[in-house]
Design a protein around this motif. Structure first.
Motif, short mmCIF file in Angstrom:
data_model
loop_
_atom_site.label_atom_id
_atom_site.label_comp_id
_atom_site.label_asym_id
_atom_site.label_seq_id
_atom_site.Cartn_x
_atom_site.Cartn_y
_atom_site.Cartn_z
N LEU A 277 0.75 -1.14 0.18
CA LEU A 277 -0.21 0.11 -0.05
C LEU A 277 0.73 1.25 0.05
N ALA A 278 0.85 1.92 -1.16
CA ALA A 278 2.04 3.12 -1.47
C ALA A 278 1.38 4.20 -0.64
N GLY A 279 -0.12 4.28 -0.30
CA GLY A 279 -0.62 5.46 0.44
C GLY A 279 -2.10 5.39 0.12
N TRP A 280 -2.72 6.41 0.78
CA TRP A 280 -4.33 6.55 0.84
C TRP A 280 -4.55 7.96 0.86
N ILE A 281 -5.71 8.10 0.12
CA ILE A 281 -6.28 9.51 0.12
C ILE A 281 -7.62 9.65 0.72
N ALA A 282 -7.85 10.63 1.77
CA ALA A 282 -9.19 10.71 2.04
C ALA A 282 -9.78 11.54 1.42
N ASN A 283 -11.14 11.33 0.94
CA ASN A 283 -11.79 12.07 -0.12
C ASN A 283 -13.13 12.26 0.43
N ARG A 284 -13.74 13.35 0.96
CA ARG A 284 -14.73 13.77 1.61
C ARG A 284 -15.88 13.56 0.39
N VAL A 285 -16.66 12.51 0.57
CA VAL A 285 -17.99 12.51 -0.64
C VAL A 285 -19.04 12.92 0.34
N ASP A 286 -19.23 12.88 1.61
CA ASP A 286 -20.38 13.48 2.10
C ASP A 286 -20.21 14.77 2.91
N PRO A 287 -20.67 15.87 2.40
CA PRO A 287 -20.44 17.23 3.12
C PRO A 287 -21.01 17.46 4.74
N GLU A 288 -22.00 16.23 4.78
CA GLU A 288 -22.75 16.46 6.20
C GLU A 288 -22.17 15.45 7.21
N MET A 289 -20.85 14.75 6.98
CA MET A 289 -20.28 13.72 7.65
C MET A 289 -20.10 14.15 9.03
N GLN B 250 -1.32 1.81 8.12
CA GLN B 250 -0.02 1.87 8.36
C GLN B 250 0.78 2.40 6.98
N ALA B 251 0.24 3.44 6.44
CA ALA B 251 0.67 3.77 4.93
C ALA B 251 0.54 5.37 5.02
N PRO B 252 1.50 6.16 4.22
CA PRO B 252 1.26 7.63 4.12
C PRO B 252 -0.09 8.08 3.74
N CYS B 253 -0.64 8.97 4.62
CA CYS B 253 -1.73 9.85 3.87
C CYS B 253 -1.39 10.75 2.99
N LEU B 254 -1.94 10.38 1.71
CA LEU B 254 -1.24 11.39 0.50
C LEU B 254 -2.15 12.69 0.24
N GLY B 255 -3.27 12.60 1.14
CA GLY B 255 -4.29 13.77 0.79
C GLY B 255 -5.40 13.55 1.77
N ASP B 256 -5.89 14.90 1.90
CA ASP B 256 -7.50 15.19 2.61
C ASP B 256 -8.16 16.19 1.66
N VAL B 257 -8.71 15.62 0.79
CA VAL B 257 -9.38 16.31 -0.09
C VAL B 257 -10.91 16.79 0.68
N PRO B 258 -11.26 18.09 0.70
CA PRO B 258 -12.43 18.46 1.31
C PRO B 258 -13.84 18.37 0.15
N TYR B 259 -14.87 18.14 0.64
CA TYR B 259 -16.02 18.37 -0.26
C TYR B 259 -15.92 19.67 -1.05
N LEU B 260 -16.00 19.58 -2.50
CA LEU B 260 -15.97 20.57 -3.38
C LEU B 260 -17.03 20.52 -4.27
N ASP B 261 -17.92 21.60 -4.17
CA ASP B 261 -18.91 21.73 -5.09
C ASP B 261 -18.58 21.62 -6.64
N ASN B 262 -17.59 22.13 -6.87
CA ASN B 262 -16.98 21.96 -8.36
C ASN B 262 -15.90 21.26 -8.13
N MET B 263 -15.86 19.91 -8.62
CA MET B 263 -14.62 19.07 -8.54
C MET B 263 -13.47 19.47 -9.61
N GLU B 264 -13.13 20.88 -9.55
CA GLU B 264 -11.86 21.01 -10.23
C GLU B 264 -10.59 20.25 -9.97
#
Length: 226
Positions: free
Chosen positions: A173-185, A200-214
């Protein structure tokens, strides 16, 4: 420059694999890398005059520096938006790990990209047939895995089970990304801390919920794997 290739999987469907993959491709290209994203199997394809195509695969093409024909990026395009092995059964074209691996290797062997992503479909155990899953493709390719965790209620269990399965299959597992899919979580920060403590692997990102997923915006919240 050494070549890197990674297999992208998710905790489930709609975890955000494709968006995060595109953001990683963009980030890598900004760092001066030649990039290529593949979506070998895609269900839910539409024909707009150029044969069956999938939005996820088109996003890979858009954010890859290496431009290849669509059929090399997504060689198995299935029309029905259902489990890929069932969609393939419906058109009498069963899936196999050997075929998918052969298609991917054919592209990788002739390509100059030094940062390559192969995106699966759904989660780690999505079936290809009654005997194989997408995990068999990753294992055969020996590509370190990046896990996208769709952050919502229940994600801790989904994430830990997936990590356990990846490791049990002998994959890194090279890493994982937290991607917020539920804005009400609820208790988002506490859930994130728990995952960071237990995976036990690097967290490569914490992506917030974005209305416009640019994709360029998503990339600001992600770092490249080692």
């Amino acid at each position: 420059m050494s070549k890197q290739k990674f297999f992208i999987t998710g905790t489930d469907t709609d975890a955000g694999k494709t968006v995060c993959s595109a953001a990683l491709l963009y980030k890598a290209s900004e760092a001066g890398k030649q990039t290529l994203g593949l979506k070998p199997v895609a269900a839910g394809c539409e024909d707009h005059g150029q044969g069956l195509q999938n939005d996820d695969a088109l996003l890979h093409i858009k954010y890859s520096t290496e431009q290849l024909p669509y059929m090399q990026i997504n060689p198995i395009a299935l029309e029905e938006p259902i489990a890929p092995h069932i969609a393939a059964q419906h058109i009498q074209k069963p899936l196999s790990a050997q075929r998918i691996v052969g298609l991917v290797r054919g592209v990788l062997m002739i390509n100059r990209a030094d940062f390559m992503l192969i995106e699966g479909a759904g989660g780690w155990r999505v079936p290809l047939n009654l005997n194989e899953t997408f995990a068999d493709v990753a294992k055969e390719l020996q590509a370190p895995v990046i896990l996208v965790v769709g952050m919502k209620l229940g994600c801790i269990n989904h994430a830990l089970l997936t990590v356990e399965a990846i490791q049990r299959d002998g994959m890194k597992l090279a890493g994982w990304i937290a991607n917020r899919v539920d804005p009400e979580m609820s208790a988002y920060d506490e859930n994130l801390v728990t995952l960071k403590s237990l995976i036990q692997a690097p967290c490569l990102g914490d992506v917030p919920y974005l209305d416009n997923m640019e994709i360029e915006k998503v990339a600001e919240y992600i770092q490249l794997p080692e």
